[in-house]
Write a protein that holds these residues in place. Structure first.
Motif, PDB file in Angstrom:
ATOM      1  N   ILE A  23       1.993  22.672   3.208  1.00 38.25           N
ATOM      2  CA  ILE A  23       0.403  22.813   3.006  1.00 38.25           C
ATOM      3  C   ILE A  23      -0.060  22.486   4.533  1.00 38.25           C
ATOM      4  O   ILE A  23       0.739  21.646   5.143  1.00 38.25           O
ATOM      5  N   TYR A  24      -1.239  22.915   4.889  1.00 37.03           N
ATOM      6  CA  TYR A  24      -1.858  22.333   6.229  1.00 37.03           C
ATOM      7  C   TYR A  24      -3.489  22.031   6.015  1.00 37.03           C
ATOM      8  O   TYR A  24      -3.870  22.614   5.112  1.00 37.03           O
ATOM      9  N   TYR A  25      -3.769  21.005   6.531  1.00 43.98           N
ATOM     10  CA  TYR A  25      -5.460  20.857   6.695  1.00 43.98           C
ATOM     11  C   TYR A  25      -5.709  19.860   7.731  1.00 43.98           C
ATOM     12  O   TYR A  25      -4.638  19.422   8.596  1.00 43.98           O
ATOM     13  N   ILE A  26      -6.826  19.909   8.323  1.00 43.36           N
ATOM     14  CA  ILE A  26      -6.962  19.225   9.499  1.00 43.36           C
ATOM     15  C   ILE A  26      -7.182  17.763   9.102  1.00 43.36           C
ATOM     16  O   ILE A  26      -7.742  17.298   8.005  1.00 43.36           O
ATOM     17  N   SER A  27      -6.483  17.043   9.864  1.00 48.61           N
ATOM     18  CA  SER A  27      -6.255  15.454   9.554  1.00 48.61           C
ATOM     19  C   SER A  27      -7.522  14.857  10.301  1.00 48.61           C
ATOM     20  O   SER A  27      -8.356  15.269  10.903  1.00 48.61           O
ATOM     21  N   ALA A  28      -7.523  13.412  10.028  1.00 52.83           N
ATOM     22  CA  ALA A  28      -8.742  12.845  10.310  1.00 52.83           C
ATOM     23  C   ALA A  28      -8.645  12.187  11.976  1.00 52.83           C
ATOM     24  O   ALA A  28      -9.634  12.235  12.433  1.00 52.83           O
ATOM     25  N   SER A  29      -7.782  12.641  12.324  1.00 51.04           N
ATOM     26  CA  SER A  29      -7.554  12.701  13.956  1.00 51.04           C
ATOM     27  C   SER A  29      -7.776  14.026  14.516  1.00 51.04           C
ATOM     28  O   SER A  29      -7.338  14.197  15.717  1.00 51.04           O
ATOM     29  N   ASN A  30      -8.079  14.966  13.833  1.00 53.72           N
ATOM     30  CA  ASN A  30      -8.307  16.199  14.348  1.00 53.72           C
ATOM     31  C   ASN A  30      -7.059  17.088  14.837  1.00 53.72           C
ATOM     32  O   ASN A  30      -7.329  17.883  15.342  1.00 53.72           O
ATOM     33  N   GLY A  31      -5.991  16.752  14.066  1.00 51.11           N
ATOM     34  CA  GLY A  31      -4.787  17.705  14.296  1.00 51.11           C
ATOM     35  C   GLY A  31      -4.806  18.494  13.120  1.00 51.11           C
ATOM     36  O   GLY A  31      -5.429  18.361  12.174  1.00 51.11           O
ATOM     37  N   ILE A  32      -3.573  19.318  13.101  1.00 48.91           N
ATOM     38  CA  ILE A  32      -3.397  20.189  11.729  1.00 48.91           C
ATOM     39  C   ILE A  32      -2.182  19.530  11.426  1.00 48.91           C
ATOM     40  O   ILE A  32      -0.997  20.187  11.827  1.00 48.91           O
ATOM     41  N   LEU A  33      -2.450  18.803  10.348  1.00 44.80           N
ATOM     42  CA  LEU A  33      -1.156  18.128   9.626  1.00 44.80           C
ATOM     43  C   LEU A  33      -0.405  19.072   8.855  1.00 44.80           C
ATOM     44  O   LEU A  33      -0.991  19.890   8.248  1.00 44.80           O
ATOM     45  N   VAL A  34       0.858  18.968   8.911  1.00 46.19           N
ATOM     46  CA  VAL A  34       1.823  19.749   8.104  1.00 46.19           C
ATOM     47  C   VAL A  34       2.260  18.920   7.169  1.00 46.19           C
ATOM     48  O   VAL A  34       3.432  17.912   7.522  1.00 46.19           O
ATOM     49  N   TYR A  35       2.318  19.162   6.016  1.00 44.80           N
ATOM     50  CA  TYR A  35       2.949  18.463   4.822  1.00 44.80           C
ATOM     51  C   TYR A  35       3.943  19.242   4.009  1.00 44.80           C
ATOM     52  O   TYR A  35       3.610  20.153   3.683  1.00 44.80           O
ATOM     53  N   ASN A  36       5.404  18.721   3.958  1.00 45.17           N
ATOM     54  CA  ASN A  36       6.144  19.476   2.971  1.00 45.17           C
ATOM     55  C   ASN A  36       6.003  19.134   1.534  1.00 45.17           C
ATOM     56  O   ASN A  36       6.125  18.032   1.011  1.00 45.17           O
ATOM     57  N   THR A  37       5.620  20.059   0.768  1.00 46.77           N
ATOM     58  CA  THR A  37       5.482  19.927  -0.602  1.00 46.77           C
ATOM     59  C   THR A  37       6.496  19.894  -1.213  1.00 46.77           C
ATOM     60  O   THR A  37       6.564  19.440  -2.520  1.00 46.77           O
TER      61      THR A  37
ATOM     62  N   THR B  64       9.616  18.250  -0.235  1.00 50.49           N
ATOM     63  CA  THR B  64      10.099  16.568   0.108  1.00 50.49           C
ATOM     64  C   THR B  64       8.951  15.883  -0.269  1.00 50.49           C
ATOM     65  O   THR B  64       9.146  14.413  -0.209  1.00 50.49           O
ATOM     66  N   GLN B  65       7.510  16.118  -0.225  1.00 51.90           N
ATOM     67  CA  GLN B  65       6.542  15.262  -0.392  1.00 51.90           C
ATOM     68  C   GLN B  65       6.380  14.161   0.797  1.00 51.90           C
ATOM     69  O   GLN B  65       6.065  13.083   0.586  1.00 51.90           O
ATOM     70  N   LYS B  66       6.572  14.925   2.035  1.00 49.97           N
ATOM     71  CA  LYS B  66       6.402  14.103   3.249  1.00 49.97           C
ATOM     72  C   LYS B  66       5.764  14.907   4.411  1.00 49.97           C
ATOM     73  O   LYS B  66       5.922  16.069   4.370  1.00 49.97           O
ATOM     74  N   VAL B  67       4.936  13.986   5.134  1.00 51.92           N
ATOM     75  CA  VAL B  67       4.499  14.675   6.364  1.00 51.92           C
ATOM     76  C   VAL B  67       5.569  15.038   7.206  1.00 51.92           C
ATOM     77  O   VAL B  67       6.593  14.393   7.708  1.00 51.92           O
ATOM     78  N   GLU B  68       5.502  16.672   7.560  1.00 48.29           N
ATOM     79  CA  GLU B  68       6.466  16.996   8.602  1.00 48.29           C
ATOM     80  C   GLU B  68       6.132  17.033  10.078  1.00 48.29           C
ATOM     81  O   GLU B  68       6.852  16.766  11.032  1.00 48.29           O
ATOM     82  N   LYS B  69       4.907  17.295  10.137  1.00 41.55           N
ATOM     83  CA  LYS B  69       4.416  17.151  11.726  1.00 41.55           C
ATOM     84  C   LYS B  69       2.899  16.745  11.673  1.00 41.55           C
ATOM     85  O   LYS B  69       2.164  16.814  10.789  1.00 41.55           O
ATOM     86  N   GLU B  70       2.609  15.833  12.556  1.00 39.76           N
ATOM     87  CA  GLU B  70       1.204  15.311  12.627  1.00 39.76           C
ATOM     88  C   GLU B  70       0.419  16.274  13.051  1.00 39.76           C
ATOM     89  O   GLU B  70      -1.034  16.339  12.799  1.00 39.76           O
ATOM     90  N   ASN B  71       0.755  17.299  13.770  1.00 45.59           N
ATOM     91  CA  ASN B  71       0.179  18.426  14.470  1.00 45.59           C
ATOM     92  C   ASN B  71       0.653  19.790  14.652  1.00 45.59           C
ATOM     93  O   ASN B  71       1.878  19.554  15.271  1.00 45.59           O
ATOM     94  N   PHE B  72       0.263  20.799  13.981  1.00 46.92           N
ATOM     95  CA  PHE B  72       1.045  22.204  13.990  1.00 46.92           C
ATOM     96  C   PHE B  72       0.849  22.573  15.369  1.00 46.92           C
ATOM     97  O   PHE B  72       1.972  23.200  15.772  1.00 46.92           O
ATOM     98  N   ILE B  73       0.016  22.420  16.128  1.00 45.76           N
ATOM     99  CA  ILE B  73      -0.254  22.951  17.457  1.00 45.76           C
ATOM    100  C   ILE B  73       0.770  22.275  18.645  1.00 45.76           C
ATOM    101  O   ILE B  73       0.832  20.851  18.682  1.00 45.76           O
ATOM    102  N   THR B  74       1.661  23.181  19.102  1.00 49.83           N
ATOM    103  CA  THR B  74       2.559  22.622  19.927  1.00 49.83           C
ATOM    104  C   THR B  74       2.286  22.691  21.557  1.00 49.83           C
ATOM    105  O   THR B  74       3.139  22.144  22.274  1.00 49.83           O
ATOM    106  N   ASP B  75       1.526  23.579  22.002  1.00 57.80           N
ATOM    107  CA  ASP B  75       1.130  23.683  23.332  1.00 57.80           C
ATOM    108  C   ASP B  75      -0.027  23.162  23.921  1.00 57.80           C
ATOM    109  O   ASP B  75      -0.502  23.348  25.005  1.00 57.80           O
ATOM    110  N   ASN B  76      -0.503  22.021  23.296  1.00 57.69           N
ATOM    111  CA  ASN B  76      -1.784  21.281  23.727  1.00 57.69           C
ATOM    112  C   ASN B  76      -3.022  21.982  23.903  1.00 57.69           C
ATOM    113  O   ASN B  76      -4.024  21.493  24.841  1.00 57.69           O
TER     114      ASN B  76
END
Length: 360
Positions: free
Chosen positions: A271-285, A287-299
């Motif tokens: 699942i993806y959603y906008i995090s409190a820090s304005n990144g696009i958080l990636v959550y592994n459903t 493993t129930q763990k955050v996989e990436k703090e931000n989906f965007i990789t190219d700044n």
């Protein structure tokens, strides 16, 4: 007198029968032609009480935009504060909050089919979001109800009373989960999710979550995710996870808070959603763990990420940038690698808040 040769006749009949059987046994496999996108509609909220919501259409073939296609096609404005847009079957539904209307249009032409008034007598119900199940549409409204709309007749059949100021909804395990925000009662938010049985169309219970829930989503593992804003002072924002079999809360975490009003979008095990820090958080459903703090990789810089959507056909994540909420925003698209897709961003109207993809 001519005599029949019964032996030859029997041989001929046998041959015809055999050929006929071969034809009957020949199974023609259907060709699975994948859907292809024609373009994307962007619903722009505009400014509250300014009656300036617009619908932008971006055509993939021509790589061009029509900035206010609804007005261009129908000769009238869309209304005040467009809040949600979905395609279901052969119709597209646009929820217009302050105008208290549901605009039903043909997604191929944008021609209006019907404008549904959402009033309780003379009082505006203020519809917010729409979801679908079988031949029903469910519409949450700030008056504390969920309307049940027949998608064939386009008539509202009943209103289900839920919590205060309901926002987003999701269907999981034959149940409709409704986030009751209480957001209009500043300092005294609601803190429940209503559970509606889709067979009886009645609320069966309320599940307590973090205060002021606004966003909700689900995965294929039996989890319902609820993002809440807290009360903006003593109660922190956070994420609540509900088990859709028991409706028990399995996790409450302030560390997984999201941005205000961000949709929770699903892509396979993520699942993806906008995090409190304005990144696009990636959550592994799984493993129930955050996989990436931000989906965007190219700044790629996004000024004010307002909402997101996922295109499961082109496998692209879309981010709506409201910029300053007063002038035109932008729509960004990112590929599986988290990098900006060529041709983006594109210009939208004021406060782009929702998108929907239309097929050829």
């Amino acid at each position: 007198m001519k005599h029949f040769n019964f032996k030859n006749l029997f041989t001929a009949i046998t041959l015809v029968a055999a050929l006929s059987a071969c034809k009957k046994d020949r199974i023609v496999e259907p060709i699975d032609i994948p859907a292809e996108r024609a373009g994307v509609y962007i619903l722009n909220q505009g400014n509250i009480n300014a009656n300036n919501s617009t619908l932008t259409y971006f055509n993939y073939a021509t790589q061009s935009s029509t900035s206010d296609i609804f007005s261009a096609v129908n000769g009238t404005k869309l209304g005040d504060t467009g809040n949600d847009i979905k395609i279901y079957g052969s119709k597209m539904y646009i929820v217009v909050n302050v105008s208290s209307t549901i605009e039903v249009v043909d997604p191929k032409t944008t021609k209006s089919i019907k404008r549904i008034s959402m009033l309780n007598g003379t009082a505006a119900r203020q519809p917010r979001y729409i979801v679908f199940n079988k031949n029903k549409a469910f519409i949450s409204s700030y008056d504390g109800t969920v309307a049940v709309l027949d998608t064939a007749s386009l008539a509202i059949e009943k209103y289900i009373t839920v919590g205060r100021n309901p926002e987003q909804m999701v269907i999981s395990n034959n149940k409709l989960y409704v986030a009751n925000s209480g957001g209009l009662d500043f300092g005294n938010p609601d803190k429940t999710v209503s559970v509606i049985n889709l067979s009886t169309l009645t609320e069966t219970k309320k599940v307590e979550v973090v205060a002021n829930p606004t966003s909700i989503g689900a995965d294929s593992y039996g989890h319902v995710y609820v993002l809440s804003n807290g009360d903006y002072k003593s109660i922190a924002a956070g994420l609540t996870i509900i088990n859709n079999a028991t409706d028990a809360v399995t996790l409450t975490s302030a560390d997984l808070a999201g941005g205000y009003g961000s949709s929770i979008v699903n892509n396979g095990d993520y699942i993806y959603y906008i995090s409190a820090s304005n990144g696009i958080l990636v959550y592994n459903t799984k493993t129930q763990k955050v996989e990436k703090e931000n989906f965007i990789t190219d700044n790629t810089a996004i000024t004010s990420p307002f909402n997101i959507a996922y295109d499961d056909i082109n496998q692209q994540l879309f981010v709506m940038d409201a910029k300053n909420y007063a002038t035109n925003g932008q729509l960004f698209a990112f590929g599986k690698d988290g990098k900006l897709v060529k041709g983006y961003p594109i210009t939208t109207g004021i406060t782009p808040g929702a998108v929907v993809f239309v097929n050829k």
